[in-house]
Structures are given as structure tokens and as C-alpha cells.
Write a protein that holds these residues in place. Structure first.
Motif, PDB file in Angstrom:
ATOM      1  N   SER A   1      16.244 -36.541  -9.540  1.00  0.00           N
ATOM      2  CA  SER A   1      15.440 -35.652  -8.701  1.00  0.00           C
ATOM      3  C   SER A   1      16.079 -35.419  -7.338  1.00  0.00           C
ATOM      4  O   SER A   1      15.766 -34.429  -6.667  1.00  0.00           O
ATOM      5  N   GLN A   2      16.979 -36.296  -6.922  1.00  0.00           N
ATOM      6  CA  GLN A   2      17.628 -36.163  -5.618  1.00  0.00           C
ATOM      7  C   GLN A   2      18.948 -35.397  -5.674  1.00  0.00           C
ATOM      8  O   GLN A   2      19.526 -35.107  -4.629  1.00  0.00           O
ATOM      9  N   MET A   3      19.408 -35.050  -6.862  1.00  0.00           N
ATOM     10  CA  MET A   3      20.671 -34.303  -6.984  1.00  0.00           C
ATOM     11  C   MET A   3      20.475 -32.880  -6.510  1.00  0.00           C
ATOM     12  O   MET A   3      19.512 -32.213  -6.885  1.00  0.00           O
ATOM     13  N   SER A   4      21.418 -32.408  -5.695  1.00  0.00           N
ATOM     14  CA  SER A   4      21.313 -31.052  -5.184  1.00  0.00           C
ATOM     15  C   SER A   4      21.671 -30.009  -6.244  1.00  0.00           C
ATOM     16  O   SER A   4      21.150 -28.900  -6.218  1.00  0.00           O
ATOM     17  N   ASP A   5      22.560 -30.343  -7.182  1.00  0.00           N
ATOM     18  CA  ASP A   5      22.962 -29.404  -8.228  1.00  0.00           C
ATOM     19  C   ASP A   5      23.191 -30.159  -9.539  1.00  0.00           C
ATOM     20  O   ASP A   5      24.333 -30.389  -9.946  1.00  0.00           O
ATOM     21  N   PRO A   6      22.108 -30.563 -10.207  1.00  0.00           N
ATOM     22  CA  PRO A   6      22.280 -31.340 -11.441  1.00  0.00           C
ATOM     23  C   PRO A   6      23.011 -30.564 -12.540  1.00  0.00           C
ATOM     24  O   PRO A   6      23.757 -31.158 -13.318  1.00  0.00           O
ATOM     25  N   GLN A   7      22.816 -29.262 -12.596  1.00  0.00           N
ATOM     26  CA  GLN A   7      23.508 -28.447 -13.610  1.00  0.00           C
ATOM     27  C   GLN A   7      25.026 -28.630 -13.488  1.00  0.00           C
ATOM     28  O   GLN A   7      25.708 -28.894 -14.475  1.00  0.00           O
ATOM     29  N   GLN A   8      25.534 -28.503 -12.289  1.00  0.00           N
ATOM     30  CA  GLN A   8      26.970 -28.648 -12.063  1.00  0.00           C
ATOM     31  C   GLN A   8      27.424 -30.090 -12.301  1.00  0.00           C
ATOM     32  O   GLN A   8      28.457 -30.336 -12.908  1.00  0.00           O
ATOM     33  N   PHE A   9      26.640 -31.046 -11.833  1.00  0.00           N
ATOM     34  CA  PHE A   9      26.987 -32.454 -12.017  1.00  0.00           C
ATOM     35  C   PHE A   9      27.123 -32.790 -13.496  1.00  0.00           C
ATOM     36  O   PHE A   9      28.117 -33.387 -13.918  1.00  0.00           O
ATOM     37  N   PHE A  10      26.136 -32.398 -14.305  1.00  0.00           N
ATOM     38  CA  PHE A  10      26.172 -32.762 -15.723  1.00  0.00           C
ATOM     39  C   PHE A  10      27.163 -31.916 -16.510  1.00  0.00           C
ATOM     40  O   PHE A  10      27.695 -32.371 -17.519  1.00  0.00           O
ATOM     41  N   THR A  11      27.443 -30.710 -16.055  1.00  0.00           N
ATOM     42  CA  THR A  11      28.520 -29.929 -16.662  1.00  0.00           C
ATOM     43  C   THR A  11      29.843 -30.643 -16.457  1.00  0.00           C
ATOM     44  O   THR A  11      30.619 -30.832 -17.409  1.00  0.00           O
ATOM     45  N   ASN A  12      30.108 -31.070 -15.228  1.00  0.00           N
ATOM     46  CA  ASN A  12      31.347 -31.799 -14.936  1.00  0.00           C
ATOM     47  C   ASN A  12      31.405 -33.135 -15.666  1.00  0.00           C
ATOM     48  O   ASN A  12      32.438 -33.497 -16.236  1.00  0.00           O
ATOM     49  N   LEU A  13      30.300 -33.872 -15.641  1.00  0.00           N
ATOM     50  CA  LEU A  13      30.261 -35.167 -16.309  1.00  0.00           C
ATOM     51  C   LEU A  13      30.496 -35.006 -17.814  1.00  0.00           C
ATOM     52  O   LEU A  13      31.248 -35.774 -18.416  1.00  0.00           O
ATOM     53  N   GLY A  14      29.887 -34.009 -18.415  1.00  0.00           N
ATOM     54  CA  GLY A  14      30.088 -33.766 -19.845  1.00  0.00           C
ATOM     55  C   GLY A  14      31.539 -33.477 -20.177  1.00  0.00           C
ATOM     56  O   GLY A  14      32.074 -33.985 -21.172  1.00  0.00           O
ATOM     57  N   GLN A  15      32.201 -32.707 -19.333  1.00  0.00           N
ATOM     58  CA  GLN A  15      33.624 -32.419 -19.542  1.00  0.00           C
ATOM     59  C   GLN A  15      34.459 -33.687 -19.401  1.00  0.00           C
ATOM     60  O   GLN A  15      35.403 -33.909 -20.166  1.00  0.00           O
ATOM     61  N   GLN A  16      34.107 -34.513 -18.444  1.00  0.00           N
ATOM     62  CA  GLN A  16      34.857 -35.753 -18.243  1.00  0.00           C
ATOM     63  C   GLN A  16      34.622 -36.747 -19.383  1.00  0.00           C
ATOM     64  O   GLN A  16      35.557 -37.436 -19.800  1.00  0.00           O
ATOM     65  N   ILE A  17      33.415 -36.799 -19.888  1.00  0.00           N
ATOM     66  CA  ILE A  17      33.141 -37.662 -21.044  1.00  0.00           C
ATOM     67  C   ILE A  17      33.960 -37.191 -22.236  1.00  0.00           C
ATOM     68  O   ILE A  17      34.585 -37.995 -22.928  1.00  0.00           O
ATOM     69  N   GLU A  18      33.964 -35.876 -22.467  1.00  0.00           N
ATOM     70  CA  GLU A  18      34.729 -35.329 -23.584  1.00  0.00           C
ATOM     71  C   GLU A  18      36.221 -35.640 -23.440  1.00  0.00           C
ATOM     72  O   GLU A  18      36.881 -36.042 -24.404  1.00  0.00           O
TER      73      GLU A  18
END
Length: 101
Positions: A21-38
Motif C-alpha cells: 500500500s505504500q508503493m508509489s508505483d506498484p505496477q512498475q515495481f512488479f513489472t520490473n520484479l517479474g522480469q528479474q525473476i524470469e
């Protein structure tokens, strides 16, 4: 966002809702995290493939590759998703910066 970003988002919703809830841009964070996990899964797959001799039989080789992929995915998710209630357990490869409000 790829499947790993979606999975990470769901993980945060369940185990880290306050931080989410405190993330300013969760969409971007999880897009980046998903790419890094992959990317980490691919790195681990390559490493595991080198560690095990290739099976000569086609079906055995397919089974081996499927197991390597599953093992790499499990390891990457354990490394890159924080445990419930643990602030220090999150390891992101390479490190990500989390923008909080």
C-alpha cells in the motif's frame, strides 16, 4: 507484466499488504520484479543444465529439462520473494530499489 510479476504482486497482497500500500508505483515495481525473476530463472536453468549430464533418450531429456526448469523457478522465487513477516529476507537479483511514499 509477466506471470512472475503477477505472482509477486499476489504474494505481496497476501503477506506484505502494508508495504504494498505504500508503493508509489506498484505496477512498475512488479513489472520490473517479474522480469528479474524470469531472468534469474534462465540463469539458474543454464547453471543446472551444466551441472547434470544430458540424458540421451528424448523422453528422459524432456523430463530432465522440465525438472531443471521447476527447480530453477522454485529457487528463484525463494530468493526473490520476501517471506511473510520478515523484513530482511528479501533478496532481489540484481537489487531493486523500492519507492515508497
Amino acid at each position: 507484466m509477466n506471470q512472475y510479476g503477477t505472482l509477486a504482486w499476489s504474494h505481496w497482497e497476501k503477506f506484505r499488504p502494508q508495504e504494498l500500500s505504500q508503493m508509489s508505483d506498484p505496477q512498475q515495481f512488479f513489472t520490473n520484479l517479474g522480469q528479474q525473476i524470469e531472468q534469474r530463472i534462465v540463469e539458474l536453468e543454464e547453471s543446472l543444465e551444466q551441472a547434470y549430464p544430458a540424458q540421451e533418450e528424448y523422453e528422459a531429456r524432456i523430463g530432465q529439462l522440465n525438472q531443471i526448469r521447476a527447480d530453477a523457478k522454485d529457487q528463484a522465487l525463494r530468493e526473490m520473494l520476501p517471506e511473510a513477516g520478515s523484513v530482511t529476507s528479501m533478496t532481489v537479483w540484481p537489487p531493486l530499489s523500492v519507492e515508497l511514499l
